[in-house]
Write a protein that holds these residues in place. Sequence first.
Motif, PDB file in Angstrom:
ATOM      1  N   VAL A 138       0.867  -1.179   0.000  1.00 19.47           N
ATOM      2  CA  VAL A 138       0.000   0.000   0.000  1.00 19.47           C
ATOM      3  C   VAL A 138       0.905   1.230   0.000  1.00 19.47           C
ATOM      4  N   LEU A 139       0.757   2.081  -1.001  1.00 20.70           N
ATOM      5  CA  LEU A 139       1.633   3.234  -1.189  1.00 20.70           C
ATOM      6  C   LEU A 139       1.004   4.493  -0.602  1.00 20.70           C
ATOM      7  N   ASP A 140       1.787   5.210   0.220  1.00 16.26           N
ATOM      8  CA  ASP A 140       1.421   6.570   0.602  1.00 16.26           C
ATOM      9  C   ASP A 140       2.194   7.501  -0.320  1.00 16.26           C
ATOM     10  N   LEU A 141       1.507   8.031  -1.313  1.00 14.95           N
ATOM     11  CA  LEU A 141       2.110   8.840  -2.362  1.00 14.95           C
ATOM     12  C   LEU A 141       2.224  10.288  -1.912  1.00 14.95           C
ATOM     13  N   ALA A 142       3.432  10.858  -2.004  1.00 12.94           N
ATOM     14  CA  ALA A 142       3.718  12.203  -1.497  1.00 12.94           C
ATOM     15  C   ALA A 142       3.391  12.257  -0.007  1.00 12.94           C
ATOM     16  N   ALA A 143       4.055  11.395   0.733  1.00 12.93           N
ATOM     17  CA  ALA A 143       3.711  11.122   2.128  1.00 12.93           C
ATOM     18  C   ALA A 143       4.082  12.246   3.083  1.00 12.93           C
TER      19      ALA A 143
ATOM     20  N   LEU B 175       6.359   7.330  -0.143  1.00 11.97           N
ATOM     21  CA  LEU B 175       7.119   7.915  -1.248  1.00 11.97           C
ATOM     22  C   LEU B 175       6.956   9.425  -1.225  1.00 11.97           C
ATOM     23  N   ASP B 176       8.061  10.132  -1.397  1.00 16.35           N
ATOM     24  CA  ASP B 176       8.030  11.587  -1.480  1.00 16.35           C
ATOM     25  C   ASP B 176       9.275  12.048  -2.221  1.00 16.35           C
ATOM     26  N   LEU B 177       9.257  13.300  -2.695  1.00 15.39           N
ATOM     27  CA  LEU B 177      10.402  13.845  -3.408  1.00 15.39           C
ATOM     28  C   LEU B 177      11.200  14.810  -2.539  1.00 15.39           C
ATOM     29  N   LEU B 178      10.788  15.005  -1.282  1.00 14.46           N
ATOM     30  CA  LEU B 178      11.500  15.883  -0.360  1.00 14.46           C
ATOM     31  C   LEU B 178      12.163  15.029   0.716  1.00 14.46           C
ATOM     32  N   LEU B 179      13.469  14.959   0.672  1.00 15.38           N
ATOM     33  CA  LEU B 179      14.194  14.082   1.579  1.00 15.38           C
ATOM     34  C   LEU B 179      14.021  14.455   3.057  1.00 15.38           C
ATOM     35  N   PRO B 180      14.050  15.745   3.442  1.00 16.14           N
ATOM     36  CA  PRO B 180      13.854  16.057   4.863  1.00 16.14           C
ATOM     37  C   PRO B 180      12.535  15.533   5.421  1.00 16.14           C
ATOM     38  N   MET B 181      11.497  15.492   4.590  1.00 14.53           N
ATOM     39  CA  MET B 181      10.214  14.951   5.035  1.00 14.53           C
ATOM     40  C   MET B 181      10.339  13.454   5.323  1.00 14.53           C
ATOM     41  N   LEU B 182      11.012  12.736   4.439  1.00  9.77           N
ATOM     42  CA  LEU B 182      11.157  11.293   4.636  1.00  9.77           C
ATOM     43  C   LEU B 182      12.043  10.975   5.837  1.00  9.77           C
ATOM     44  N   VAL B 183      13.004  11.843   6.112  1.00 11.91           N
ATOM     45  CA  VAL B 183      13.825  11.647   7.312  1.00 11.91           C
ATOM     46  C   VAL B 183      12.937  11.710   8.552  1.00 11.91           C
ATOM     47  N   THR B 184      12.052  12.718   8.607  1.00  8.81           N
ATOM     48  CA  THR B 184      11.129  12.823   9.734  1.00  8.81           C
ATOM     49  C   THR B 184      10.186  11.627   9.780  1.00  8.81           C
TER      50      THR B 184
ATOM     51  N   PRO C 244       9.247   1.584   5.355  1.00 13.98           N
ATOM     52  CA  PRO C 244      10.314   2.015   4.444  1.00 13.98           C
ATOM     53  C   PRO C 244       9.861   3.198   3.612  1.00 13.98           C
ATOM     54  N   ALA C 245      10.862   3.932   3.081  1.00 12.58           N
ATOM     55  CA  ALA C 245      10.545   5.136   2.309  1.00 12.58           C
ATOM     56  C   ALA C 245      11.331   5.136   1.006  1.00 12.58           C
ATOM     57  N   VAL C 246      10.773   5.846   0.021  1.00 14.28           N
ATOM     58  CA  VAL C 246      11.380   5.948  -1.303  1.00 14.28           C
ATOM     59  C   VAL C 246      11.405   7.408  -1.714  1.00 14.28           C
ATOM     60  N   LEU C 247      12.578   7.879  -2.117  1.00 13.26           N
ATOM     61  CA  LEU C 247      12.730   9.225  -2.664  1.00 13.26           C
ATOM     62  C   LEU C 247      12.575   9.130  -4.172  1.00 13.26           C
ATOM     63  N   ALA C 248      11.425   9.608  -4.684  1.00 17.92           N
ATOM     64  CA  ALA C 248      11.129   9.463  -6.109  1.00 17.92           C
ATOM     65  C   ALA C 248      10.009  10.410  -6.484  1.00 17.92           C
ATOM     66  N   SER C 249       9.818  10.580  -7.773  1.00 17.63           N
ATOM     67  CA  SER C 249       8.786  11.470  -8.297  1.00 17.63           C
ATOM     68  C   SER C 249       7.464  10.729  -8.475  1.00 17.63           C
ATOM     69  N   ALA C 250       6.364  11.453  -8.262  1.00 15.08           N
ATOM     70  CA  ALA C 250       5.035  10.890  -8.499  1.00 15.08           C
ATOM     71  C   ALA C 250       4.740  10.754  -9.983  1.00 15.08           C
ATOM     72  N   ALA C 251       5.499  11.455 -10.826  1.00 16.25           N
ATOM     73  CA  ALA C 251       5.214  11.439 -12.262  1.00 16.25           C
ATOM     74  C   ALA C 251       5.640  10.150 -12.937  1.00 16.25           C
TER      75      ALA C 251
ATOM     76  N   CYS D 133      -3.136   9.374  -1.402  1.00 17.38           N
ATOM     77  CA  CYS D 133      -2.463  10.633  -1.753  1.00 17.38           C
ATOM     78  C   CYS D 133      -3.229  11.732  -1.026  1.00 17.38           C
ATOM     79  N   TRP D 134      -2.793  12.045   0.177  1.00 16.52           N
ATOM     80  CA  TRP D 134      -3.590  12.863   1.094  1.00 16.52           C
ATOM     81  C   TRP D 134      -2.946  14.238   1.276  1.00 16.52           C
ATOM     82  N   ASN D 135      -3.692  15.273   0.907  1.00 14.91           N
ATOM     83  CA  ASN D 135      -3.199  16.649   1.037  1.00 14.91           C
ATOM     84  C   ASN D 135      -1.859  16.780   0.316  1.00 14.91           C
ATOM     85  N   ALA D 136      -1.818  16.313  -0.936  1.00  9.66           N
ATOM     86  CA  ALA D 136      -0.531  16.266  -1.623  1.00  9.66           C
ATOM     87  C   ALA D 136      -0.610  16.550  -3.117  1.00  9.66           C
ATOM     88  N   LEU D 137      -1.694  16.214  -3.779  1.00 11.59           N
ATOM     89  CA  LEU D 137      -1.733  16.323  -5.243  1.00 11.59           C
ATOM     90  C   LEU D 137      -1.455  17.750  -5.708  1.00 11.59           C
TER      91      LEU D 137
END
Length: 466
Positions: free
Chosen positions: A306-311, A332-341, A350-357, A371-375
């Motif tokens: 189950v993916l949390d897109l732009a988490a 998954l998110d494209l902002l590394l500081p967010m994934l660190v938190t 687990p987390a993935v640094l990648a683009s939603a596109a 994809c919650w409060n992120a699109l």
Amino acid sequence: MPTTNPAAAALAAALIEAEDAGKGELAILLGLAIEAEEGQAAGPVTAAARARVDDYLSIWRETADEALSLALLYLLAHFPQDRDRVLDTATALPLDPEDLSRLRRALAELDQDNPDIGRVFPHPAAWERDDAARRFDQARISALGAEKIAGLWREDTETVLGHLGVKARWAVRNGPVVPASSDSVPDRDVEPPAAGAELLAQHAAAFRCPGCGGSLRLADNLAKCAACSNAYPVEKGILDLTARVGETGDDFLLKLAQVPSMGHYYEAHARPNFVRLCGSNWAGQVLPSDEDDYIASHVRPVDGPVLDLAAGAGRWTEVLAKTVGAERVIALDLLLPMLVTLRGRLPEVPAVLASAATLPFGDATLGAVLCWNALQAFPADAPTAIAEVARCLRPGGTFTLLTFRNSDDPVYRYFARRHRFPAHNDGLTLFDRDELVGWLTEAGLEIRDEASPGTFVIINAVRPAG
């Protein structure tokens, strides 16, 4: 002396002479007129409006009406030449400290020798920067030329005025504003636990190489593509698919250390204020608990991760993990500081640094996507991201999203558009409900449930079976 505009002078006089019930609308209208001649430091409209500053200050001191006070605050923020007397009055009033912070910034002049750029939303005082954040800012700003700094300063001023204006507009039209608050704020310096690729390996069958689409082998601190031999680093349970191992300048550990307090700032300040702004949620009509309940009752995964897109910083990832089990979730998110938190607060996810596109997953490999409060964070890529979600979902899997639509009020839309954020360099871009529905339909998804409180858009869709 600058010439004045007769119509603006008449509008200023009407504001002073109007009944209290009409003063707020007129104050906002006069502020809008000033902004219409943007670029003219001493234009005739501004000159006519400024001639009555003493009268505005007198009304401001005497009013007990919150909406009128907010409208006058917005208007007075346009007169940096009168900074001292405006602030003398403001500091004697029972203003929200956040609004006082915005007012101080709106009235400030740029110091080219010590510029402070990009730290104004939701208000400048929210940016309680530690040494690491200050160093990051200094390095970022020092690389800019004087012209670029001046342009970014103007954009920051637009953001501050937009926020003062949108808050005043809502209050004048609807009533009292409740304070923004967050129910889940991570520590400023939360550290993710040590973890290699083993945390991601349980989902290895779903992953695909972003370079060629081949399968990834996850072991040690690497994700290696079986088809093209690309290799991607894994540190602290975060897979970086934005850079291959061995690329010039690649240092994932260095990137992990950048702005460690960003996740704290986002949850404590940015997110609750952004929801008020974009959702027209100034009265707190939609609570975080309402969002939790929707996620828990509508995310219905079939087999697969189950993916949390732009988490982001993991506020809703935590709800998702409680709903479906942390062992099933990938963030998954494209902002590394967010994934660190996120990794610090959810060490089992687990987390993935990648683009939603271009989602790094195979066709029909995911059991559900949130994809919650992120699109709205990537508006240009929104239709592509939705198509990618549909491609990766297994038949019967759900896609659950919360985003925001444009307000029906053109003045509210104008003020919201004044906000400048990353990916919104031309002003805040939100969606129209019909275009969202169109993108979902074109991707082959069926809407099962929809809610639209305020200017929220909350949708639960499914990839049809068969």
